[in-house]
Each structure stands twice: as C-alpha cells, then as structure tokens.
Design a protein around this motif. Structure first.
Motif, PDB file in Angstrom:
ATOM      1  N   LEU A  28      72.034  27.366  78.133  1.00 16.50           N
ATOM      2  CA  LEU A  28      72.167  26.770  79.498  1.00 16.50           C
ATOM      3  C   LEU A  28      71.005  26.150  80.394  1.00 16.50           C
ATOM      4  CD1 LEU A  28      74.789  29.415  80.949  1.00 16.50           C
ATOM      5  CD2 LEU A  28      75.225  27.277  79.405  1.00 16.50           C
ATOM      6  N   PRO A  31      69.506  21.807  83.220  1.00 15.72           N
ATOM      7  CA  PRO A  31      68.670  21.305  84.456  1.00 15.72           C
ATOM      8  C   PRO A  31      67.259  21.790  84.149  1.00 15.72           C
ATOM      9  CG  PRO A  31      70.816  22.801  84.844  1.00 15.72           C
ATOM     10  CD  PRO A  31      70.373  22.801  83.565  1.00 15.72           C
ATOM     11  N   GLY A  45      72.009  14.737  83.532  1.00 19.60           N
ATOM     12  CA  GLY A  45      73.097  15.973  83.241  1.00 19.60           C
ATOM     13  C   GLY A  45      74.354  15.647  82.971  1.00 19.60           C
ATOM     14  N   ARG A  49      76.035  23.163  81.825  1.00 17.17           N
ATOM     15  CA  ARG A  49      74.672  23.336  81.771  1.00 17.17           C
ATOM     16  C   ARG A  49      74.209  23.095  80.438  1.00 17.17           C
ATOM     17  NH1 ARG A  49      72.459  28.120  84.565  1.00 17.17           N
ATOM     18  NH2 ARG A  49      74.322  28.994  84.280  1.00 17.17           N
ATOM     19  N   THR A 101      78.734  28.506  82.821  1.00 19.50           N
ATOM     20  CA  THR A 101      78.340  27.053  82.158  1.00 19.50           C
ATOM     21  C   THR A 101      78.509  25.932  83.281  1.00 19.50           C
ATOM     22  OG1 THR A 101      80.635  26.889  81.285  1.00 19.50           O
ATOM     23  CG2 THR A 101      79.204  28.076  79.967  1.00 19.50           C
ATOM     24  N   THR A 103      77.848  23.237  85.463  1.00 18.50           N
ATOM     25  CA  THR A 103      76.583  22.713  86.260  1.00 18.50           C
ATOM     26  C   THR A 103      76.959  22.678  87.940  1.00 18.50           C
ATOM     27  OG1 THR A 103      75.953  21.057  84.536  1.00 18.50           O
ATOM     28  CG2 THR A 103      75.320  20.325  86.763  1.00 18.50           C
ATOM     29  N   GLU A 105      76.902  21.280  90.640  1.00 20.42           N
ATOM     30  CA  GLU A 105      76.853  20.048  91.582  1.00 20.42           C
ATOM     31  C   GLU A 105      78.547  19.979  92.320  1.00 20.42           C
ATOM     32  OE1 GLU A 105      76.093  16.321  89.535  1.00 20.42           O
ATOM     33  OE2 GLU A 105      73.871  17.165  88.782  1.00 20.42           O
ATOM     34  N   TYR A 108      81.284  18.652  90.151  1.00 19.61           N
ATOM     35  CA  TYR A 108      81.966  19.584  89.215  1.00 19.61           C
ATOM     36  C   TYR A 108      82.533  20.423  89.857  1.00 19.61           C
ATOM     37  CZ  TYR A 108      78.798  16.453  86.261  1.00 19.61           C
ATOM     38  OH  TYR A 108      78.292  15.172  85.723  1.00 19.61           O
TER      39      TYR A 108
END
Length: 365
Positions: A28, A31, A45, A49, A101, A103, A105, A108
């Motif tokens: 992961l 980032p 990305g 992750r 897992t 990301t 944001e 998401y």
C-alpha cells in the motif's frame, strides 16, 4: 496515421499493481511513491493504494508508443524499487490483499459508499487505448462498429490468472470482477453523440455511476479527451503486448470510421464471447458473434486482423502487428506466461519478483 483526412492519434493508459517483494501481498505504497516522483499528468494514483496509473502523451506512431510506455514503466519501477516494493503488470493482485486498501480521496470514498459490495475487489488493472477523433458523432458510431471485435481484443490481452496465491481458472480474472459494475457492458448501437449522451445521463439518473468517468462501458467516448477509449483489455505483461494491442485498436477505430456497414452482432453473443475469451484467452474455443457457434480463438483473432488490415497498411503498422502476433503465438498470452512463472516459483515472493522482471523486460523491437 491519417485515413480519409482523419488523423488517428494514439494514447495508452496502463494500471499497475505494487507488491511486497517478500510475500507477494499488495504493498500500500502508491501515495508515498507518487510523492517521490516529479508531479505531472503521466503518473497518478488510482482507486486502491496498491495501484499506479501511467499515461502516454499523444502519439502518432507505434515507435513513439513503445518509447513512452518503456519510459513510464522504468520511471515507476525505479521509484517502486527505491521504496522497497515491486511494480507488476497484472490485471489483478496475484497475492493477498491486506490493510485499508482504499485511496483516501473524496471521490473514492463516495464510490465505496455507493457500491460497498463491489469496492473490496475493485483494484483491477487495465490497459486503456485512446484513439483521437475529429468529432463525437463519429466516435459514437465507431463504438457501435467496435462491438463484435471486443472479445478477440480481450482474448489477446488476458493477463490475470492468479488470485490470492492460486490459479483462478480464468485467463482474465479481472474481467468477471470488473463486469460486476452496473455500467460495465458493451457499447450500445448509437446513432451519434446525442444518443450516447442520453445513455450516460440514464446511467447517472439510475445511480449506476457517480459521474461520467465512472461509466465503465467496455469502449466509450473519453470524458476527458477527444478520443474513443477502448477499455476491455487487461494491463499487458510486456510493452510489446501493449503496442500490439494499441495497433489493433487504432486499426479497428480507423476501419469503423470509414466502413458504412459494419458487421452486426447480438448483445447476448457478445457477452458469451467475452466470457469465453476471459476464460481461455487464445487457448481453446471462443464464440463467433456472427453465427453463435464455437470457433478457435486464434481464428477469431485472425478475422479481426483481416478486417483491419487495410488500415494497418495505411498506417505502416502491418509488419509490427504480424511480428507481435508471431511472438504471442510462440510465447503465449500474458496469462499463459504468468502461469508458467507461477508453476516454477518456489513462493509468492519469488513469483512477484519474476512478474516484476517480465513487466520490465526489454522490448523485442
């Protein structure tokens, strides 16, 4: 490449998995890896992750595509190595998932809230080929023409047989996972951009996607670029595989752009053909979407090549395509090569290392 005054440029997006070199589980680290790179539009990305996406610029020839893909893979692989992980071209993570897992944001997170039953397995990796177009109306009509040829493209590009440390029985395990999303389906038979836009609007009103970028037609009009975007393929194991895919997609788009009567096929047959392609790749029978009968997958791929051959010749791509096909027929699809590596590896960590090496293998130009 120009046909009838239309300039069919190319762009390719590739999604990669980051793996732990010790046990082959997901790493992961996306980032942190991105923070170590020079900011730019060519590396970004993704949903998970453990995923990294690369994007070429606008390319006019296959040599430029090959050079860009090689450069981008080298950039990310070098950064991954410095960060203590491996970059791998595989349609799904071959090892275990672990940790948080997603990301972090906002978009998401909204996807996870809207589709909680789908999000845990959503970290699949594809190769998206973009072909530049003069108009969205033409693009919508081209999408209709692409429908019968999606299964051979998938059969050629399968590259995700291993899931959680075992052979899944699929050559593209990515396809049935991705196919669970409400909008993951073949293009409709659209008469133009207005009809296409109505389909997008209908999907959004039904809650099948959060936005136009989340409408996952197997081939679509890009919501960001003036292109047709063909999304059916797994990320390719080697650069040369991706170049071959890009050449065939561009040849197909150019052919459909100037063909007044493209062959038609029923949606149910297209679905059956895609499932057969995802199961077997180029090894074994597929489904002829025009007759509904079983047919050899390599024969079906040959029909696609024959259909687009005039466009390949016009672009100067015919020899590259023939060379690429010879290599695939000799060495196997990405899935076949993955299976050989998996059988020979003593551990998942060793398998991950072999996949990372195959991902960065020097192009056979």
């Amino acid at each position: 490449m120009a046909v009838d005054g239309m300039d069919f440029t190319l762009g390719v997006e590739e999604e990669f998995v980051l793996l732990d070199p010790v046990d082959g589980a997901v790493a992961l680290r996306a980032p942190e890896l991105l923070a170590s790179l020079v900011p730019g539009p060519d590396v970004s990305g993704e949903l998970m992750r453990f995923q990294i996406e690369t994007a070429t610029g606008v390319c006019r020839g296959l040599d430029e595509v090959r050079s860009e893909l090689t450069r981008l893979r080298q950039t990310v692989a070098t950064a991954a190595e410095a960060d203590g992980c491996l970059m791998v071209a595989a349609g799904i993570p071959p090892g275990e998932l672990r940790g948080d897992t997603l990301t972090p944001e906002p978009r998401y997170r909204r996807m996870a809230q809207a589709f909680p039953e789908l999000i845990d397995e959503a970290g699949t990796c594809a190769c998206h080929v973009h072909v530049g177009l003069p108009s969205r109306d033409l693009g919508a009509r081209i999408l209709t023409g692409l429908r019968p040829w999606l299964a051979p493209l998938l059969a050629l590009s399968v590259n995700s047989p291993v899931e959680r440390g075992a052979d899944s029985g699929w050559s593209s395990r990515r396809f049935p996972i991705w196919d669970r999303w409400p909008t993951a389906k073949p293009p409709d038979e659209w008469s133009g951009a207005a009809a296409y836009d109505r389909s997008i609007g209908d999907a959004l009103r039904r809650g099948d996607a959060l936005d136009a970028a989340g409408v996952y037609f197997y081939a679509r009009l890009s919501p960001r670029h003036p292109t047709v975007e063909v999304r059916i393929a797994d990320v390719c194991l080697a650069v040369d595989d991706a170049v071959l895919l890009a050449a065939l997609v561009r040849g197909l788009v150019a052919t459909c752009a100037v063909t007044t009567r493209s062959p038609r096929a029923r949606g149910t047959r297209i679905g059956a053909a895609l499932t057969a392609a995802a199961r077997r790749g180029l090894d074994g029978p597929g489904i002829d979407v025009f007759t509904g009968r079983e047919a050899d997958q390599r024969h079906l791929l040959g029909e696609l090549v024959d259909f687009v051959r005039p466009a390949l010749k016009a672009a100067g791509d015919e020899e590259d395509v023939e060379r690429g096909l010879d290599s695939v027929f000799e060495h196997g699809t990405g899935a076949a090569r993955q299976r050989r590596l998996f059988a020979e590896a003593a551990s998942l960590g060793e398998f991950a290392a072999e996949l990372a090496h195959a991902t960065m293998n020097v192009p056979t130009r």
